[in-house]
Design an enzyme around this catalytic site. Structure first.
Site, PDB file in Angstrom:
ATOM      1  N   LYS A 151       0.859  -1.178   0.000  1.00  0.00           N
ATOM      2  CA  LYS A 151       0.000   0.000   0.000  1.00  0.00           C
ATOM      3  C   LYS A 151       0.900   1.234   0.000  1.00  0.00           C
ATOM      4  O   LYS A 151       1.748   1.398   0.880  1.00  0.00           O
ATOM      5  CB  LYS A 151      -0.888   0.011   1.246  1.00  0.00           C
ATOM      6  CG  LYS A 151      -1.944  -1.081   1.280  1.00  0.00           C
ATOM      7  CD  LYS A 151      -3.190  -0.636   0.563  1.00  0.00           C
ATOM      8  CE  LYS A 151      -4.339  -1.594   0.807  1.00  0.00           C
ATOM      9  NZ  LYS A 151      -5.577  -1.156   0.134  1.00  0.00           N
ATOM     10  N   ASP A 181      -0.397  -0.623  -4.587  1.00  0.00           N
ATOM     11  CA  ASP A 181      -1.766  -0.119  -4.569  1.00  0.00           C
ATOM     12  C   ASP A 181      -1.737   1.323  -4.094  1.00  0.00           C
ATOM     13  O   ASP A 181      -1.426   1.600  -2.933  1.00  0.00           O
ATOM     14  CB  ASP A 181      -2.630  -0.972  -3.636  1.00  0.00           C
ATOM     15  CG  ASP A 181      -4.090  -0.537  -3.621  1.00  0.00           C
ATOM     16  OD1 ASP A 181      -4.439   0.411  -4.360  1.00  0.00           O
ATOM     17  OD2 ASP A 181      -4.874  -1.152  -2.876  1.00  0.00           O
ATOM     18  N   LYS A 259     -13.786  -7.260  -5.617  1.00  0.00           N
ATOM     19  CA  LYS A 259     -14.180  -7.475  -4.231  1.00  0.00           C
ATOM     20  C   LYS A 259     -15.702  -7.686  -4.235  1.00  0.00           C
ATOM     21  O   LYS A 259     -16.451  -6.731  -4.475  1.00  0.00           O
ATOM     22  CB  LYS A 259     -13.815  -6.271  -3.369  1.00  0.00           C
ATOM     23  CG  LYS A 259     -12.323  -5.970  -3.273  1.00  0.00           C
ATOM     24  CD  LYS A 259     -12.112  -4.723  -2.418  1.00  0.00           C
ATOM     25  CE  LYS A 259     -10.641  -4.501  -2.106  1.00  0.00           C
ATOM     26  NZ  LYS A 259      -9.909  -3.988  -3.292  1.00  0.00           N
TER      27      LYS A 259
END
Length: 343
Positions: A151, A181, A259
């Site tokens: 991240k 990400d 997701k």
């Protein structure tokens, strides 16, 4: 057949703060659906909208969820078209119904469900200080992960680039696959320059480099980027098939990341995958910080839609995030998630 659904609200607590470019999570609200039928069968599903991100993150969420459940109980079936705007609620209903019919948390008949195959997963390194991220990275590699997702977008790009540089000095792309990400942290003006800098370090892909909703800017970035771009938040709220096709045809990303709680439940996830395959766009599935109830359902869905011997690492390594998670027969060995009791 008649049904009854009980709704239970729970608050889960993260073992350590989960940092993203949108803020830091310390707790997680979920709603558990317990579905029973007149034969005494039971199934459990999880509804877990993400605050300020899910398209169905509503101030009266539980009230709307109750109405959705009542409609299901009255009709006896899931109204998929009606529930397109409510993906987390749809996913919870789908999971509970599949659990009831399967009679087990092994939701589908796959080698994964029989404990014969594990699903390769990436290790997730949350945002933190430079040293925290490096330490977490080393822990994931020591645990046996061969695909790591970082991240980025919170501590400063130069520091993050230095971290990636240090990783690549020690581990080649053959040893460690790196995904990053950005959670939309880059501005359109600076994004291409940052992607060019990242491209020197054999990055597999970058998720959502710029904020969602800028289709033309994202399309141009995908055309020029030296790195494969994966869409994530961009898909949220794009619920109708025609809009899904328009998004994929306009932006033409290298990958989309799905997701189920955010992107249409199980049926919506399958829809996205089918549309992407027609266009040569890669996909993988990941959790959205659900409890083990949701994670289990997502893992069984991934095993179903991608078939035996999955090669692409999925984003399913979130089972140890919470201090008060729900029990489920999932465990990680090396870089694979397995279903069944850990021997």
């Amino acid at each position: 057949m008649s049904y009854h659904i009980d709704i239970e609200h729970r608050v889960l607590h993260f073992r350590q703060p989960a940092g993203t470019s949108r803020g830091v999570y310390t707790t997680r609200d979920i709603w558990l659906l317990t579905l029973t039928d007149d034969m005494g069968r039971c199934g459990v599903g999880e509804c877990a909208p993400l605050p300020r991100l899910s398209c169905d993150d509503l101030p009266n969420y539980e009230e709307v969820l109750r109405a959705v459940c009542d409609h299901f109980c009255e009709s006896g079936h899931i109204d998929y078209e009606r529930l397109r705007p409510y993906p987390s609620m749809l996913f919870g209903l789908e999971t509970a119904l599949q659990h009831l019919h399967a009679g087990s948390t092994a939701l589908f008949d796959t080698p994964f469900a029989h404990g014969e195959e594990g699903i390769p997963i990436n290790g997730l390194v949350w945002m933190g200080t430079h040293e925290e991220m490096l330490s977490r990275m080393e822990e994931k590699m020591a645990a046996g992960f061969r695909c790591i997702k970082l991240k980025i977008g919170a501590i400063g790009f130069d520091e993050e680039l230095d971290l990636i540089r240090r990783i690549r000095r020690r581990f080649s792309k053959e040893q460690i696959e790196l995904r990053v990400d950005a959670n939309g942290a880059f501005s359109p003006d600076e994004a291409l320059s940052k992607l060019e800098q990242l491209s020197h370090y054999d990055i597999h892909s970058i998720e959502q480099p710029i904020r969602a909703g800028q289709w033309d800017a994202m399309a141009e970035l995908c055309r020029q980027s030296p790195l494969p771009i994966a869409l994530d938040e961009e898909l949220i709220g794009v619920n109708e098939p025609s809009r899904k096709e328009a998004l994929l045809d306009t932006i033409t990303p290298a990958y989309i990341i799905l997701k189920p709680s955010l992107h249409g439940g199980m049926v919506g996830t399958k829809e996205w995958i089918a549309l992407s395959r027609k266009r040569g766009i890669g996909t993988w599935i990941t959790s959205a910080l659900e409890s083990n109830v949701g994670l289990n359902a997502i893992a069984h869905l991934a095993a179903l839609v991608y078939g035996p011997s999955i090669q692409m690492p999925q984003g399913l390594g979130t089972g140890l995030l919470f201090t008060d998670n729900l029990p489920m027969p999932l465990h990680i060995e090396g870089d694979k998630l397995w279903y069944g009791q850990n021997s």
